[in-house]
Design an enzyme around this catalytic site. Structure first.
Site, PDB file in Angstrom:
ATOM      1  N   LYS A 107      61.208  39.754  26.177  1.00  0.00           N
ATOM      2  CA  LYS A 107      61.070  40.753  27.230  1.00  0.00           C
ATOM      3  C   LYS A 107      61.452  42.138  26.708  1.00  0.00           C
ATOM      4  CE  LYS A 107      61.905  37.492  31.001  1.00  0.00           C
ATOM      5  NZ  LYS A 107      62.746  37.139  32.172  1.00  0.00           N
ATOM      6  N   ASP A 156      66.441  35.003  17.403  1.00  0.00           N
ATOM      7  CA  ASP A 156      65.930  34.947  18.768  1.00  0.00           C
ATOM      8  C   ASP A 156      65.003  36.138  18.992  1.00  0.00           C
ATOM      9  OD1 ASP A 156      65.560  34.990  21.561  1.00  0.00           O
ATOM     10  OD2 ASP A 156      67.556  34.180  21.930  1.00  0.00           O
ATOM     11  N   GLU A 175      66.187  25.287   8.247  1.00  0.00           N
ATOM     12  CA  GLU A 175      65.697  24.151   9.036  1.00  0.00           C
ATOM     13  C   GLU A 175      64.474  24.538   9.859  1.00  0.00           C
ATOM     14  OE1 GLU A 175      70.289  23.519   8.940  1.00  0.00           O
ATOM     15  OE2 GLU A 175      68.922  25.211   9.053  1.00  0.00           O
ATOM     16  N   GLU A 197      74.682  35.886   6.360  1.00  0.00           N
ATOM     17  CA  GLU A 197      73.541  35.493   7.179  1.00  0.00           C
ATOM     18  C   GLU A 197      73.949  35.633   8.632  1.00  0.00           C
ATOM     19  OE1 GLU A 197      70.369  31.832   7.952  1.00  0.00           O
ATOM     20  OE2 GLU A 197      72.249  31.426   6.902  1.00  0.00           O
ATOM     21  N   ASP A 206      79.802  37.028  18.091  1.00  0.00           N
ATOM     22  CA  ASP A 206      78.590  37.691  18.544  1.00  0.00           C
ATOM     23  C   ASP A 206      78.268  38.795  17.543  1.00  0.00           C
ATOM     24  OD1 ASP A 206      76.725  39.432  19.884  1.00  0.00           O
ATOM     25  OD2 ASP A 206      77.317  38.514  21.777  1.00  0.00           O
TER      26      ASP A 206
END
Length: 214
Positions: free
Chosen positions: A123, A119, A195, A43, A97
């Site tokens: 933009k 996320d 969650e 994940e 990352d």
């Protein structure tokens, strides 16, 4: 939303036997780490770990790896894991990352990738940072085994539309998709909620999901 810092989280993660840091790549070595050559599911962006920990408990025949960039978030996942009795042996966490994911896994080493409530990077100039962008699909292509799949869930409809549009140009194929997962009997069968999924669904937000393969 401002990320709350957890003092000492980086040190806790570095010392924990179930955690691996970005600077310690393990490409091709996961069978040795788990002590088995069972399929590996990862994940990317695991958050506090509810989703992947639940899967690890439900499926002991699969090895699970949760990837999270932020130490203050990952350490909460560790706390949940340590509270389990017994603690599942088929799960590991990586603090890294996701851009560097190809250094952590060898070619074809991963059988399935989960992307949950990533996320949206709204933009346009940040589009390449989205975990379903052409750039990231290219990275996943290197580590995913033949026949492997990616499962992506989000409540962000703009991000979902963007993600659908990336599939074909990236050389992937769409296996299934829905704009309202919890009212899609077929795709919602066996669904494990994160969650965020619980929170957004309770607010009345439809959950979108797609499954793609190379």
């Amino acid at each position: 939303m401002r990320l709350r810092n957890v003092p000492g989280s980086r040190e806790v993660i570095a010392a924990h036997p179930l955690c691996i840091l970005e600077e310690n790549p393990q490409a091709g070595n996961w069978a040795g780490i788990f002590g088995s050559d069972r399929p590996i599911h990862i994940e990317v962006g695991m958050g506090k770990g509810q989703f992947i920990t639940t899967l690890a408990i439900q499926n002991p025949e699969i090895n699970y790896i949760g990837i999270e960039k932020y130490s203050s978030v990952l350490v909460r996942g560790l706390e949940k894991l340590e509270a389990l009795e017994p603690c599942p042996s088929n799960i590991r966490f990586i603090r890294m990352d996701a851009e560097n994911i190809c250094s952590m896994f060898a070619e074809g080493e991963v059988s399935r990738i989960y992307l949950n409530f990533s996320d949206p990077w709204p933009k346009d100039r940040h589009a390449k940072r989205r975990l379903t962008s052409l750039q990231f699909l290219k990275r996943y292509n290197k580590i995913l085994a033949p026949g492997g799949q990616i499962e992506f869930k989000t409540d962000n409809r703009d991000l979902f539309q963007f993600s659908l549009e990336q599939v074909e140009p990236a050389g992937w194929k769409l296996i299934s998709s829905t704009w309202d997962l919890h009212h899609d009997e077929t795709m919602n069968s066996g669904n494990v909620m994160t969650e965020y999924e619980q929170k957004f669904s309770a607010q009345g937000n439809p959950i979108c999901k797609m499954v793609i393969s190379r």
